[in-house]
Design a protein around this motif. Structure first.
Motif, PDB file in Angstrom:
ATOM      1  N   LYS A  53      74.064  41.308  66.596  1.00 14.62           N
ATOM      2  CA  LYS A  53      74.919  40.913  67.718  1.00 14.62           C
ATOM      3  C   LYS A  53      74.788  39.417  68.020  1.00 14.62           C
ATOM      4  O   LYS A  53      75.782  38.731  68.234  1.00 14.62           O
ATOM      5  CB  LYS A  53      74.578  41.749  68.952  1.00 14.62           C
ATOM      6  N   ASP A  54      73.542  38.931  68.058  1.00 21.94           N
ATOM      7  CA  ASP A  54      73.311  37.508  68.340  1.00 21.94           C
ATOM      8  C   ASP A  54      74.047  36.624  67.339  1.00 21.94           C
ATOM      9  O   ASP A  54      74.677  35.626  67.710  1.00 21.94           O
ATOM     10  CB  ASP A  54      71.818  37.176  68.279  1.00 21.94           C
ATOM     11  N   ILE A  57      77.953  36.670  67.799  1.00 23.38           N
ATOM     12  CA  ILE A  57      78.353  35.943  69.002  1.00 23.38           C
ATOM     13  C   ILE A  57      78.176  34.442  68.821  1.00 23.38           C
ATOM     14  O   ILE A  57      79.031  33.647  69.228  1.00 23.38           O
ATOM     15  CB  ILE A  57      77.554  36.450  70.222  1.00 23.38           C
ATOM     16  N   ALA A  73      73.923  38.026  78.583  1.00 25.06           N
ATOM     17  CA  ALA A  73      72.876  38.884  78.020  1.00 25.06           C
ATOM     18  C   ALA A  73      71.861  39.132  79.140  1.00 25.06           C
ATOM     19  O   ALA A  73      70.892  38.384  79.296  1.00 25.06           O
ATOM     20  CB  ALA A  73      72.215  38.218  76.826  1.00 25.06           C
ATOM     21  N   ASN A 104      76.464  40.463  75.293  1.00 23.91           N
ATOM     22  CA  ASN A 104      75.493  40.838  74.272  1.00 23.91           C
ATOM     23  C   ASN A 104      74.681  41.988  74.848  1.00 23.91           C
ATOM     24  O   ASN A 104      73.664  41.796  75.493  1.00 23.91           O
ATOM     25  CB  ASN A 104      74.595  39.640  73.942  1.00 23.91           C
TER      26      ASN A 104
END
Length: 262
Positions: A53-54, A57, A73, A104
């Motif tokens: 995910k990080d 993004i 996040a 996130n």
């Protein structure tokens, strides 16, 4: 690894960098359009620990204006937040006109980590599952353009990535006590994922599945999918066609369960 992940082809670093840059140019075009049109764009990213995910993004927002682009996040809720309406801590972060917001992990923490790790009660879980569809319907009716992505990885790939975190001094911030439980509770997370997708996939706010064992393919195809879904001037149609072996619409009626890691 799923059948679809095995069928997607890896790409070289040079090809990846060129395609990524081209797609990021398209993202800048998109931003210019949604700022001018006062659009509100909301993108949720869910998935297991180390699903990527990080990284996805980071590549989306890399060249976008930080004034109109926000990544959310949230950490562990405070005592006050725990006593509030569940969605209350998320509402202040929703996009205003001309903004793109990327979560996130989002309110779906309750359907995943909180459910599996026992951080919420069964009544709290059922209350969430019973109200999240209505909450998202309200957002969409208010004009929010919402997309929900679930990044799916194989057990072997998750284990490899979690081990790599331990030896990389630049990734120490990613290590958490939850990581140690990821493999132990693999099947529980699979069951929670399946129930979440089945119960919260709607016409207004559908889920999109991303086969994310190949990080480069996942990043390129998520960006392509976002660009395909949103209207903007000057779109290069040759660039924004995602590979449906990597990114595909969830279908709870006909979805082949073998296409998700189990």
């Amino acid at each position: 690894m799923s059948k679809s992940q095995m069928n997607s082809s890896p790409i070289s670093k040079s090809v990846y960098k060129k395609r990524l840059l081209d797609l990021q140019v398209e993202l800048v075009k998109l931003q210019r359009h949604f700022i001018a049109g006062n659009d509100k764009i909301l993108i949720l990213f869910e998935g297991r620990d180390a699903a990527g995910k990080d990284g996805v993004i980071k590549r989306i927002v890399q060249h976008l204006s930080p004034r109109e682009t926000r990544v959310v996040a949230l950490g562990k809720p405070s005592d006050r937040e725990q006593s509030s309406w569940y969605f209350q801590r998320y509402v202040p972060h929703l996009p205003a006109a001309g903004e793109m917001v990327l979560f996130n992990r989002s309110w779906y923490n309750r359907a995943g980590v909180e459910r599996v790790m026992g951080f919420c009660s069964l009544p709290e879980y059922e209350e969430f599952m019973g109200s999240v569809v209505e909450f998202e319907d309200m957002l969409v009716r208010s004009g929010v353009k919402m997309m929900k992505y679930y990044l799916d990885i194989s057990r072997q790939e998750q284990e490899k990535r979690l081990q790599a975190r331990k030896s990389d001094p630049l990734k120490q911030w990613k290590i958490s006590p939850i990581d140690a439980k990821a493999m132990e509770f693999w099947q529980d997370y699979s069951l929670a994922r399946d129930e979440m997708l089945a119960r919260t996939h709607t016409v207004a706010a559908p889920w999109t599945i991303v086969h994310a064992d190949d990080k480069r393919q996942a990043r390129l195809n998520v960006i392509s999918d976002i660009l395909t879904r949103l209207r903007y001037d000057g779109k290069d149609q040759t660039l924004v066609q995602p590979d449906t072996r990597v990114v595909l619409a969830y279908d709870r009626e006909n979805f082949d369960n073998n296409r998700l890691a189990s």
